[in-house]
Design a protein around this motif. Structure first.
Motif, short mmCIF file in Angstrom:
data_model
loop_
_atom_site.label_atom_id
_atom_site.label_comp_id
_atom_site.label_asym_id
_atom_site.label_seq_id
_atom_site.Cartn_x
_atom_site.Cartn_y
_atom_site.Cartn_z
N SER A 3 17.16 30.30 -52.80
CA SER A 3 17.62 31.46 -52.33
C SER A 3 17.36 32.44 -53.58
O SER A 3 17.56 32.36 -54.90
CB SER A 3 18.92 31.59 -52.04
N VAL A 4 17.01 33.83 -53.20
CA VAL A 4 17.02 34.82 -53.98
C VAL A 4 17.82 36.06 -53.63
O VAL A 4 17.83 36.24 -52.34
CB VAL A 4 15.47 35.49 -54.22
N SER A 5 18.73 36.64 -54.49
CA SER A 5 19.42 37.62 -54.08
C SER A 5 19.06 38.93 -54.87
O SER A 5 19.00 38.97 -55.82
CB SER A 5 21.04 37.33 -54.55
N GLN A 6 18.93 39.98 -53.71
CA GLN A 6 18.75 41.38 -54.51
C GLN A 6 19.92 42.33 -54.10
O GLN A 6 20.28 42.31 -52.88
CB GLN A 6 17.38 42.09 -53.95
N HIS A 7 20.68 42.62 -55.17
CA HIS A 7 21.99 43.35 -54.92
C HIS A 7 21.96 44.60 -54.36
O HIS A 7 22.96 45.00 -53.60
CB HIS A 7 22.60 43.28 -56.39
N ASN A 8 20.81 45.28 -54.50
CA ASN A 8 21.04 46.83 -54.05
C ASN A 8 19.95 46.79 -52.95
O ASN A 8 18.80 46.53 -53.20
CB ASN A 8 20.41 47.67 -55.18
N HIS A 9 20.32 47.21 -51.83
CA HIS A 9 19.18 47.38 -50.63
C HIS A 9 19.02 48.70 -50.64
O HIS A 9 17.76 48.82 -49.94
CB HIS A 9 20.31 46.90 -49.31
N LEU A 21 16.86 47.40 -61.12
CA LEU A 21 16.94 46.48 -59.72
C LEU A 21 17.29 45.22 -60.00
O LEU A 21 16.66 44.60 -60.78
CB LEU A 21 15.66 46.69 -58.87
N GLY A 22 18.37 44.76 -59.47
CA GLY A 22 18.85 43.03 -59.82
C GLY A 22 18.14 42.23 -58.94
O GLY A 22 17.67 42.47 -57.83
N CYS A 23 18.04 40.99 -59.77
CA CYS A 23 17.23 39.92 -58.86
C CYS A 23 17.88 38.77 -59.28
O CYS A 23 17.88 38.50 -60.75
CB CYS A 23 15.86 39.85 -58.96
N ASN A 24 18.48 37.79 -58.61
CA ASN A 24 19.20 36.63 -59.47
C ASN A 24 18.66 35.46 -58.37
O ASN A 24 18.51 35.77 -57.01
CB ASN A 24 20.66 36.62 -59.38
N TYR A 25 18.37 34.35 -58.89
CA TYR A 25 17.78 33.29 -57.97
C TYR A 25 18.58 31.82 -58.08
O TYR A 25 19.29 31.81 -59.26
CB TYR A 25 16.31 32.95 -58.29
N SER A 26 18.40 31.05 -56.94
CA SER A 26 19.03 29.87 -57.08
C SER A 26 17.98 28.70 -56.85
O SER A 26 17.49 29.13 -55.85
CB SER A 26 20.16 29.65 -56.23
N TYR A 27 17.61 27.91 -57.83
CA TYR A 27 16.40 27.11 -57.47
C TYR A 27 16.44 26.25 -58.45
O TYR A 27 16.66 26.22 -59.69
CB TYR A 27 15.20 28.11 -57.88
N GLY A 28 16.20 24.96 -58.06
CA GLY A 28 16.25 23.66 -58.98
C GLY A 28 14.81 23.84 -59.62
O GLY A 28 13.72 23.90 -58.98
#
Lengths: 114, 113
Positions: A3-9, A21-28
């Motif tokens: 998944s990829v999350s962008q905090h600010n819509h 602009l923030g971006c966090n990811y969850s990826y093996g």
């Protein structure tokens, strides 16, 4: 799950303001990271990408992003935005093997006021 | 600079009808993709295609969907019997193996009524 999350819509800034602009990811596993921009009525355009090496990458139009592996983050920055930066910004992640498909974040709509 | 092109730009169809969305990837690219974006939602991966076969597909890509590369240039997405929830923007993309960067087309807006 990947998944990829962008905090600010939605972000509204005045011209000359700084942008992050923030971006966090969850990826093996090892990832490639991208920021794309979509101007109104136009297709997705690559702003910048990170594959390996220097975690601070510079892209087009004065944008840069920093990969922080320990935080699983790839935040986009610009010191001084312009009215023409009004667009939607997408963070994306892909694997370095397999089909290289992209997993996108939800996008951030940026409006820059003149 | 080479570009990915897509036709039509906008397609309106009735529920239950078949639609074919067309894409012309960049000529020397070998990996091809379809993504979709439902209004207000994120861009979602549908399918990847390499060496004339599907290499990966998502849960969205059910039996109603198919892809084809009928000749050396076109890459098509067919939806056999459209549903209201298929209304979305559909993006085609292509890339060279090992370069990772995908080039996107302008999209086809599909409206199912």
């Amino acid at each position: 799950a990947q998944s990829v999350s962008q905090h600010n819509h939605h972000v509204i800034l005045s011209e000359a303001a700084s942008l992050e602009l923030g971006c966090n990811y969850s990826y093996g596993g090892t990832v490639n990271l991208f920021w794309y921009v979509q101007y109104p009525g136009q297709h997705l355009q690559l702003l910048l990408k990170y594959f390996s090496g220097d975690p601070l990458v510079k892209g087009i139009k004065g944008f840069e992003a920093e990969f922080i592996k320990s935080k699983f983050s790839f935040n986009l920055r610009k010191p001084s935005v312009q009215w023409s930066d009004t667009a939607e910004y997408f963070c994306a992640v892909s694997s370095t093997s397999g089909t290289y498909k992209y997993i996108f974040g939800t996008g951030t709509r940026l409006k820059v006021l003149a | 600079e080479p570009e990915v092109t897509q036709t039509p730009s906008h397609q309106v169809t009735q529920m239950g009808q078949e639609v074919i969305l067309r894409c012309v990837p960049i000529s020397n690219h070998l990996y091809f993709y379809w993504y979709r974006q439902i209004l207000g939602q994120k861009v979602e991966f549908l399918v990847s295609f390499y060496n004339n076969e599907i290499s990966e597909k998502s849960e969205i890509f059910d039996d109603q969907f198919s892809v084809e590369r009928p000749d050396g240039s076109n890459f098509t997405l067919k939806i056999r019997s459209t549903k209201l929830e298929d209304s979305a923007m559909y993006f085609c993309a292509s890339t060279l193996p090992g370069t990772y960067e995908q080039y996107f087309g302008p999209g086809t807006r599909l409206t199912v009524t």
